[in-house]
Write a protein that holds these residues in place. Structure first.
Motif, PDB file in Angstrom:
ATOM      1  N   GLN A   1      11.595  35.971   2.260  1.00  0.00           N
ATOM      2  CA  GLN A   1      12.529  35.336   3.184  1.00  0.00           C
ATOM      3  C   GLN A   1      12.500  33.821   2.960  1.00  0.00           C
ATOM      4  N   VAL A   2      13.646  33.265   2.673  1.00  0.00           N
ATOM      5  CA  VAL A   2      13.737  31.828   2.421  1.00  0.00           C
ATOM      6  C   VAL A   2      13.687  31.081   3.747  1.00  0.00           C
ATOM      7  N   GLN A   3      12.814  30.099   3.812  1.00  0.00           N
ATOM      8  CA  GLN A   3      12.720  29.262   5.002  1.00  0.00           C
ATOM      9  C   GLN A   3      12.547  27.811   4.596  1.00  0.00           C
ATOM     10  N   LEU A   4      13.113  26.928   5.399  1.00  0.00           N
ATOM     11  CA  LEU A   4      12.957  25.491   5.222  1.00  0.00           C
ATOM     12  C   LEU A   4      12.627  24.876   6.574  1.00  0.00           C
ATOM     13  N   LYS A   5      11.728  23.929   6.567  1.00  0.00           N
ATOM     14  CA  LYS A   5      11.346  23.292   7.822  1.00  0.00           C
ATOM     15  C   LYS A   5      11.094  21.813   7.579  1.00  0.00           C
ATOM     16  N   GLU A   6      11.842  20.979   8.303  1.00  0.00           N
ATOM     17  CA  GLU A   6      11.704  19.538   8.177  1.00  0.00           C
ATOM     18  C   GLU A   6      10.602  18.999   9.073  1.00  0.00           C
ATOM     19  N   SER A   7      10.068  17.867   8.666  1.00  0.00           N
ATOM     20  CA  SER A   7       9.147  17.111   9.503  1.00  0.00           C
ATOM     21  C   SER A   7       9.253  15.650   9.116  1.00  0.00           C
ATOM     22  N   GLY A   8       8.723  14.788   9.962  1.00  0.00           N
ATOM     23  CA  GLY A   8       8.663  13.370   9.641  1.00  0.00           C
ATOM     24  C   GLY A   8       9.692  12.499  10.324  1.00  0.00           C
ATOM     25  N   GLY A   9      10.569  13.090  11.107  1.00  0.00           N
ATOM     26  CA  GLY A   9      11.523  12.276  11.834  1.00  0.00           C
ATOM     27  C   GLY A   9      10.848  11.480  12.939  1.00  0.00           C
ATOM     28  N   GLY A  10      11.604  10.580  13.540  1.00  0.00           N
ATOM     29  CA  GLY A  10      11.052   9.790  14.626  1.00  0.00           C
ATOM     30  C   GLY A  10      11.890   8.579  14.891  1.00  0.00           C
ATOM     31  N   SER A  11      11.315   7.648  15.638  1.00  0.00           N
ATOM     32  CA  SER A  11      11.998   6.409  15.988  1.00  0.00           C
ATOM     33  C   SER A  11      11.369   5.242  15.258  1.00  0.00           C
ATOM     34  N   VAL A  12      12.209   4.359  14.756  1.00  0.00           N
ATOM     35  CA  VAL A  12      11.736   3.218  13.998  1.00  0.00           C
ATOM     36  C   VAL A  12      12.695   2.061  14.215  1.00  0.00           C
ATOM     37  N   GLN A  13      12.204   0.866  14.065  1.00  0.00           N
ATOM     38  CA  GLN A  13      13.076  -0.302  14.176  1.00  0.00           C
ATOM     39  C   GLN A  13      13.811  -0.547  12.868  1.00  0.00           C
ATOM     40  N   ALA A  14      14.916  -1.216  12.975  1.00  0.00           N
ATOM     41  CA  ALA A  14      15.689  -1.561  11.782  1.00  0.00           C
ATOM     42  C   ALA A  14      14.803  -2.294  10.782  1.00  0.00           C
ATOM     43  N   GLY A  15      14.975  -1.922   9.513  1.00  0.00           N
ATOM     44  CA  GLY A  15      14.146  -2.496   8.470  1.00  0.00           C
ATOM     45  C   GLY A  15      12.908  -1.677   8.156  1.00  0.00           C
ATOM     46  N   SER A  17      10.639   2.099   7.713  1.00  0.00           N
ATOM     47  CA  SER A  17      10.658   3.188   6.744  1.00  0.00           C
ATOM     48  C   SER A  17      10.194   4.489   7.389  1.00  0.00           C
ATOM     49  N   LEU A  18      10.673   5.592   6.837  1.00  0.00           N
ATOM     50  CA  LEU A  18      10.223   6.909   7.230  1.00  0.00           C
ATOM     51  C   LEU A  18      10.222   7.808   6.009  1.00  0.00           C
ATOM     52  N   ARG A  19       9.353   8.805   6.033  1.00  0.00           N
ATOM     53  CA  ARG A  19       9.383   9.839   5.015  1.00  0.00           C
ATOM     54  C   ARG A  19       9.641  11.174   5.700  1.00  0.00           C
ATOM     55  N   LEU A  20      10.714  11.814   5.289  1.00  0.00           N
ATOM     56  CA  LEU A  20      11.003  13.169   5.746  1.00  0.00           C
ATOM     57  C   LEU A  20      10.491  14.163   4.715  1.00  0.00           C
ATOM     58  N   SER A  21       9.939  15.251   5.203  1.00  0.00           N
ATOM     59  CA  SER A  21       9.465  16.322   4.333  1.00  0.00           C
ATOM     60  C   SER A  21      10.191  17.609   4.673  1.00  0.00           C
TER      61      SER A  21
END
Length: 124
Positions: A1-15, A17-21
């Motif tokens: 069964q194919v599954q995908l799950k994101e993580s790494g979102g959030g709140s940040v100020q302009a300028g 960085s974030l890493r999404l997985s």
């Protein structure tokens, strides 16, 4: 069964960085194309970045080119979206997608598998 799950979102100020997985399971990522899409408030879902099956070709939306980087690590069945120099207009729900096609379409309705999405909020 194919599954995908994101993580790494959030709140940040302009300028900032974030890493999404995107953790995948149920398939070998090297034989699927993969993509990141986002949907801002009141906007349609748009393609942010994609990588072809086999990883030989990467494309970005004009709005993120030079700031975002898509990559993948087959050893852990993950792909990533590294986001730098974030702007308030980058805010939205980011979703990862995968498809057996060589090239992931920018038409999200044509992609087979999706994660549930992760919220990114960039404040000014």
């Amino acid at each position: 069964q194919v599954q995908l799950k994101e993580s790494g979102g959030g709140s940040v100020q302009a300028g900032g960085s974030l890493r999404l997985s995107c953790q995948t399971s149920g398939f070998i990522i090297s034989v699927f194309c993969m993509a990141w899409f986002r949907q801002g408030p009141g906007l349609e879902r748009e393609l942010v970045a994609r990588i072809t099956r086999g990883g030989g070709n990467i494309t970005y939306a004009d709005s993120v080119r030079g700031r975002f980087t898509i990559s993948r690590d087959s050893s852990v069945s993950k792909f990533y979206l590294d986001m730098t120099s974030l702007k308030p207009e980058d805010s939205g729900v980011y979703s990862c997608a995968a498809d057996p096609a060589y090239f992931c379409s920018s038409d999200s309705s044509l992609l087979s598998y999706w994660g549930q999405g992760t919220q990114v909020t960039v404040s000014s």
